[in-house]
Motif scaffolding. Structure first.
Motif: not given
Length: 783
Positions: A265-273
């Protein structure tokens, strides 16, 4: 004279004693003053002890010996602030010494120290109280006492202290405590993440290092990672990574980041940003080996989930890793190999590594003297080539298969296991398999099959099963002595080892010489035991048993008493009688070397004659006294050769299969003494005849063609032999009391009717065909 009486006292003296200056010139005197009831003396004595203790460990030990510790522990709770402060200063300095620390642990002073960590207390008390706890927190028992005394909440508050020494000491204590998971949760629950992140901006590198190391520990907890994300922890770590002035913090920042990024979940969020792109840019920035090693460790941690691997692949992480494979530092290469192994679990990454030239770079890692690097390189290649023919071919073209064969004989169990797995993956392609065999892989696999490492055994046996798929390879394994360690693995109670060993036995049993040798080593007995066990039996063990028996019909007949239509007997087949339970069936050579005994003879089939070559004659002449024992060989059977020739000339040309069967039955009967009436069977001299043959040959092994007085078991065996020579379908079934019979599969006179099975009478009315289960058939089978 009267006694003089005492003058009554007047009012008590109200004058106070004048101040007496006290000077202690020895440590013993000063320690005694710690027990004074006067605060001024206590202040001066504790201050003097602090000054004395600061001068070195020898002074600290002296004070410990003089008993300074217990009064100091009492003074830290004194009502006078100055007394408390000086006592803490003295105690904190002394606690740095190991002997003093051990003594403090026995006094149980921790609750009293923690009680003085409140924000209302003097900041100097905070400094030396935390200094004392930092020393004590290195011990497990003391850590438990600090936690049980609710020491973490005030320590977390002190992270925001204006004094850097208090911050440093508090961080050290918390770092020691968060090695335990329960403490990590408490740090998060009491709001420890924001002050830890704030300390990353400290002007003191030691505080920054401690804060990063603490974050690395606490972010292993999922809830803590959520708070870390909410407090912009990723951005603050990236600020450190992008600041070249604090490059000494980069390694620890990457370690903390690795925990955070292990969460999909963390990886997905920083990827989106866009954070993942920033991180990749940093990964591609030239750095010191230590930083590069931490970069690939971070990638490895992130690549533990399929979702993260997909995102990393989209960010072209393979390019980073292939570049890192070319650096000089072995530590970086080893970490990179581990990252490649993790990313190779993603199918698209396998192809990308191959396109970027990663496989030749990994092959280079196989040639290094660094054992850890070789292990990591073999692991990466094993995963890259799994279910991927393109990678396997690239590895072959880079010459990796030859080096992997050499790795099988290495001392590192992990490298051996990985090398076997990679070779197994490559062997699916014929051109590669042939090249692997040409480099002596069968010889190289023998030693791994003797390993005590489970994974080595699992991979080596599977590799063997894949490679031993032709006669030449199996013969090479046999000559290398590989069959015995393979059979020994049938004793394993590890399911995967046993399963793969059975698979390899099944493959190797395709050749009769290998099957015979495995039986010699006890393979059949072990497989029978396995197949009788509810826990160890499997389709693999049953298949191995069937293959062994089908390739060794003599043993099959001895154990099962039955040969099917498809079992074709050939030269070297022998009837050793019914094997007892648990008894190993000896080979013909072993049986022939036994002295003549009173047991039933061994009947052998041999339709060929071994001709002596000219070279053999010259060898005999040139070495008349050679001590070398001649190899064992079967006895010639001229009579059987005549019968085979006659069968082919007179029986085979017959058009009708029933006529063929009848004629063959009569030929067998005539060769074995003719028809014998049921009532006169006891008069038939077959026992005496066989005894005479054994005496004449001085052997327990008798060629079947030499038997001219034979009964059921001898005639049935001869019939089976001759029928197989001309392609007539026939079984061979053993009964009790020397009974045996043949069943044949014949079409009836009407071609449109169904085929039928018949038992052949070879004893009483030779050529008579008996329908199964009829009274006549039952009478033929039993006494």
């Amino acid at each position: 004279m009267a006694k003089k009486g005492k003058k009554p006292s007047e009012t008590p003296c109200k004058e106070t004693f004048e101040v007496v200056p006290v000077e202690g010139k020895t440590p013993a005197t000063v320690v005694l003053l710690l027990s004074s009831p006067e605060e001024d003396i206590l202040i001066k004595a504790s201050e003097a002890i602090h000054t004395f203790a600061e001068k070195g460990d020898e002074n600290k030990i002296t004070l410990l010996g003089l008993g300074a510790l217990e009064p100091l522990c009492q003074l830290i709770t004194h009502s006078n602030k100055l007394v408390r402060r000086n006592a803490f200063m003295a105690l904190g300095i002394m606690a740095i010494n190991g002997d003093v620390k051990s003594a403090l642990e026995r006094i149980h002073v921790i609750p009293s120290i923690i009680d003085k960590l409140s924000l209302e207390e003097d900041i100097v008390v905070h400094e030396f109280a935390t200094l004392c706890l930092a020393s004590l927190s290195l011990d497990f028992v003391s850590k438990v006492q600090i936690f049980d005394s609710n020491g973490l909440p005030p320590l977390i508050q002190l992270l925001s202290s204006p004094d850097p020494d208090v911050q440093k000491n508090s961080l050290e204590i918390i770092l020691n405590l968060v090695q335990d998971y329960q403490c990590r949760v408490v740090v998060h629950e009491f709001g420890g993440i924001p002050p830890l992140l704030e300390l990353l901006k400290s002007d003191f590198p030691v505080i920054q290092h401690l804060a990063l190391e603490t974050l690395q520990n606490v972010t292993t907890d999922r809830e803590t990672r959520n708070t870390f994300r909410e407090e912009q922890g990723f951005e603050k770590l990236m600020d450190i990574l992008n600041n070249t002035a604090v490059s000494d913090l980069h390694a620890e920042a990457l370690d903390a980041l690795a925990n955070y990024l292990s969460d999909s979940e963390s990886v997905q969020q920083i990827h989106e940003s866009g954070g993942l792109t920033r991180l990749m840019d940093f990964f591609l920035t030239p750095n010191l080996p230590e930083i590069q090693s931490n970069v690939v460790k971070c990638i490895t941690r992130v690549a533990q989930s399929p979702e993260n691997r997909k995102l990393l692949h989209e960010q072209h992480v393979e390019k980073v890793l292939v570049e890192y494979l070319s650096v000089e530092d072995n530590g970086v290469k080893m970490s990179t190999c581990q990252a490649v192994a993790a990313m190779s679990l993603h199918l698209d990454s396998k192809g990308r590594f191959q396109e970027l030239g990663g496989i030749p770079a990994l092959v280079d890692g196989l040639c290094t003297e660094c054992l850890k690097l070789r292990e990591a390189a073999t692991q990466a290649l094993a995963i890259l080539t799994h279910s991927n023919d393109t990678s396997a071919m690239a590895l072959y073209e880079a010459g990796g298969h030859e080096i992997l064969v050499q790795q099988l004989q290495g001392s590192c169990a992990r490298s051996v296991a990985n090398a076997a797995a990679a070779l197994c993956n490559m062997a699916g392609q014929e051109v590669i398999r042939c090249s692997i065999l040409a480099h002596g892989v069968m010889q190289a696999l023998v030693e791994p099959m003797k390993s005590t490492d489970t994974q080595v055994l699992v991979n080596a046996t599977l590799c063997l099963a894949v490679l031993a798929c032709d006669t030449e390879a199996r013969a090479e394994l046999q000559s290398a002595g590989g069959l015995q360690p393979l059979v020994n693995l049938l004793r394993s109670y590890h399911n995967e080892v046993l399963q793969n060993a059975c698979l390899a036995v099944n493959v190797c049993a395709s050749d009769e010489p290998a099957a015979v040798e495995m039986c010699k080593f006890g393979a059949l007995e072990l497989l029978r035991e396995i197949n009788q066990s509810a826990n160890r039996r499997s389709s693999f063990s049953e298949l191995a048993m069937i293959s062994l028996l089908n390739s060794n019909l003599s043993v099959k007949y001895s154990l099962t008493g039955h040969l099917a239509f498809t079992d074709i007997v050939s030269d070297g087949f022998y009837d050793a009688g019914q094997a007892r339970a648990g008894q190993r069936v000896l080979s013909l050579e072993e049986l022939s070397k036994k002295p003549v005994n009173q047991q039933r003879p061994i009947i052998v089939i041999n339709t060929t004659t071994e001709e002596k070559t000219e070279d053999d004659g010259q060898k005999d002449e040139s070495q008349p006294g050679s001590p070398t024992e001649e190899p064992w060989k079967m006895m010639d059977d001229v009579s059987l050769q005549v019968l085979v020739k006659e069968t082919k000339e007179s029986i085979l040309p017959l058009d009708d299969e029933r006529e063929q069967c009848t004629a063959l039955a009569r030929m067998v009967s005539e060769a074995m003494g003719g028809a014998v009436e049921m009532e006169k069977l006891h008069e038939f001299p077959w026992v005496l005849h066989l005894s005479e043959l054994k005496f004449q040959l001085q052997s327990n092994v008798i060629p079947i063609g030499m038997i001219t007085r034979g009964i059921y078991c001898h005639r049935a065996l001869l019939f089976k032999c001759l029928a197989d020579c001309i392609g007539m379908s026939s079984t061979l079934v053993r009964g009790e009391y020397n009974r045996a019979w043949n069943e044949v599969l014949l079409l009836s006179g009407n071609p449109s009717s169904s085929s039928g099975r018949y038992m052949v009478d070879l004893m009483h009315q030779p050529g008579r065909l008996l329908a199964p289960s009829t009274p006549a058939a039952v009478q033929y089978q039993t006494i």
